[in-house]
Design an enzyme around this catalytic site. Structure first.
Site, mmCIF file in Angstrom:
data_model
loop_
_atom_site.group_PDB
_atom_site.id
_atom_site.type_symbol
_atom_site.label_atom_id
_atom_site.label_comp_id
_atom_site.label_asym_id
_atom_site.label_seq_id
_atom_site.Cartn_x
_atom_site.Cartn_y
_atom_site.Cartn_z
ATOM 1 N N ILE A 110 0.880 -1.415 0.103
ATOM 2 C CA ILE A 110 0.328 -0.419 0.081
ATOM 3 C C ILE A 110 0.730 0.958 -0.393
ATOM 4 O O ILE A 110 1.266 1.615 0.591
ATOM 5 C CB ILE A 110 -0.629 -0.178 0.898
ATOM 6 C CG1 ILE A 110 -1.673 -1.196 0.697
ATOM 7 C CG2 ILE A 110 -1.804 1.250 0.955
ATOM 8 C CD1 ILE A 110 -2.773 -1.014 2.422
ATOM 9 N N PRO A 111 1.189 1.742 -1.275
ATOM 10 C CA PRO A 111 2.528 3.067 -1.454
ATOM 11 C C PRO A 111 2.306 3.827 -0.954
ATOM 12 O O PRO A 111 1.924 5.085 -1.220
ATOM 13 C CB PRO A 111 2.269 2.575 -2.896
ATOM 14 C CG PRO A 111 1.075 2.143 -2.988
ATOM 15 C CD PRO A 111 -0.069 2.000 -2.673
ATOM 16 N N CYS A 112 2.319 4.015 0.184
ATOM 17 C CA CYS A 112 2.080 5.242 0.729
ATOM 18 C C CYS A 112 3.499 6.233 1.108
ATOM 19 O O CYS A 112 2.821 7.843 0.909
ATOM 20 C CB CYS A 112 1.578 5.436 2.332
ATOM 21 S SG CYS A 112 2.996 4.308 3.180
ATOM 22 N N HIS A 113 4.447 5.916 0.449
ATOM 23 C CA HIS A 113 5.438 6.432 -0.003
ATOM 24 C C HIS A 113 5.004 7.618 -1.183
ATOM 25 O O HIS A 113 6.740 8.294 -1.679
ATOM 26 C CB HIS A 113 7.029 5.829 -0.377
ATOM 27 C CG HIS A 113 6.791 4.629 -0.914
ATOM 28 N ND1 HIS A 113 6.147 3.354 -1.011
ATOM 29 C CD2 HIS A 113 7.387 4.513 -2.461
ATOM 30 C CE1 HIS A 113 6.331 2.767 -2.138
ATOM 31 N NE2 HIS A 113 6.338 3.101 -2.428
#
Length: 283
Positions: free
Chosen positions: A248-251
């Site tokens: 889950i690419p919160c970056h």
């Protein structure tokens, strides 16, 4: 060859990225950066290029404000992002829904009573990480710092808030095949994610799943994409509580000014992830 032998250099890479991030406006030379990590120019150039797939000079380009702003401009339109965040999504988003449907309301309420979570520590291009899974569904991916305890009891504490009643089993062998697919085949395999979340958190994380590799969006853009343009602060809180890093690419969410901003698992690691993905997307 095990994972630790494949990725033994992240800490050196991280130190160089930290130096580049702090000094990109001065455009430091290869010799200056190599000196910071106690390597010759030749060995540093080779080490960095093997890790990132591009030279340190090219990676430095990815750290500039102009590059970040350009990525924001050419990212998904608000209409595309809003449509992608809808509940009828497929692919990875559909897999997320299937997993959540598989967790009963009683299990949520009872803190995971009756749920078995297998967990272990693995190595990645971005350092060690804790992986937790319910069956074949990933419920936790947290990067670890060198100073953090990696004994079984210390790691188990990380599940307490979300799954206080779950049965925890340290089992690296059974998780190995799952771990093997995370950083080597992103976006092309049906990894499934199981998360405990509010409806708002889910909407935010669904929107994150639709940001393509190598692209970024701002907190404001995410808020607009989920139909709540005044909720950028709440979006930031939801992003910060993401229990499954990288997948889950919160970056991929940065400030609208082009600054990368903070990251739950360290600002340097966020820069490493973004630069690595930018390099991959341009090959």
């Amino acid at each position: 060859m095990n994972a630790a032998e494949i990725h033994p250099t992240y800490q050196q890479i991280a130190r160089s990225i930290e130096f580049l991030t702090e000094n990109f406006q001065q455009q430091p030379s290869l010799a200056e950066v190599a000196d910071r990590v106690n390597l010759s120019e030749y060995h540093f150039q080779r080490l960095f290029s093997d890790w990132a797939g591009v030279s340190p000079k090219k990676f430095l380009q990815y750290l500039t404000l102009d590059f970040a702003k350009e990525r924001l401009r050419r990212g998904l339109t608000l209409a595309e992002a809003a449509d992608a965040a809808g509940l009828s999504g497929t692919g990875r988003l559909h897999d997320l829904f299937v997993v959540i449907e598989g967790i009963t309301p009683g299990q949520f309420k009872q803190g995971g009573e009756g749920v078995t979570i297998r967990y272990a520590v693995f190595e990645s291009p971005f350092g060690s990480y804790l992986l937790g899974a319910i069956g074949d569904k990933i419920c936790k991916l947290e990067f670890l710092d060198e100073v953090e305890p990696t004994n079984k009891a210390g790691l188990a504490v990380r599940f307490a808030a979300e799954w206080p009643e779950a049965r925890l089993i340290y089992d690296a062998d059974s998780l190995q095949s799952l771990a093997d697919g995370i950083f080597t085949n992103t976006g092309r395999r049906p990894l499934r994610v199981a998360v405990k979340a509010s409806a708002f958190q889910l909407k935010v994380w669904e929107a994150l799943l639709r940001i393509p590799e190598g692209q970024v969006m701002s907190y404001d853009q995410i808020a607009a994409a989920i139909g709540m343009p005044s909720a950028s602060r709440a979006v930031g809180t939801a992003i910060g509580s993401n229990p499954v890093g990288y997948l889950i690419p919160c970056h991929r969410v940065i400030r609208k000014t082009g600054l990368f901003g903070n990251y739950r698992w360290g600002a340097t690691r966020k820069v490493a992830l973004l630069g690595w993905e930018a390099a991959c997307s341009e090959r």
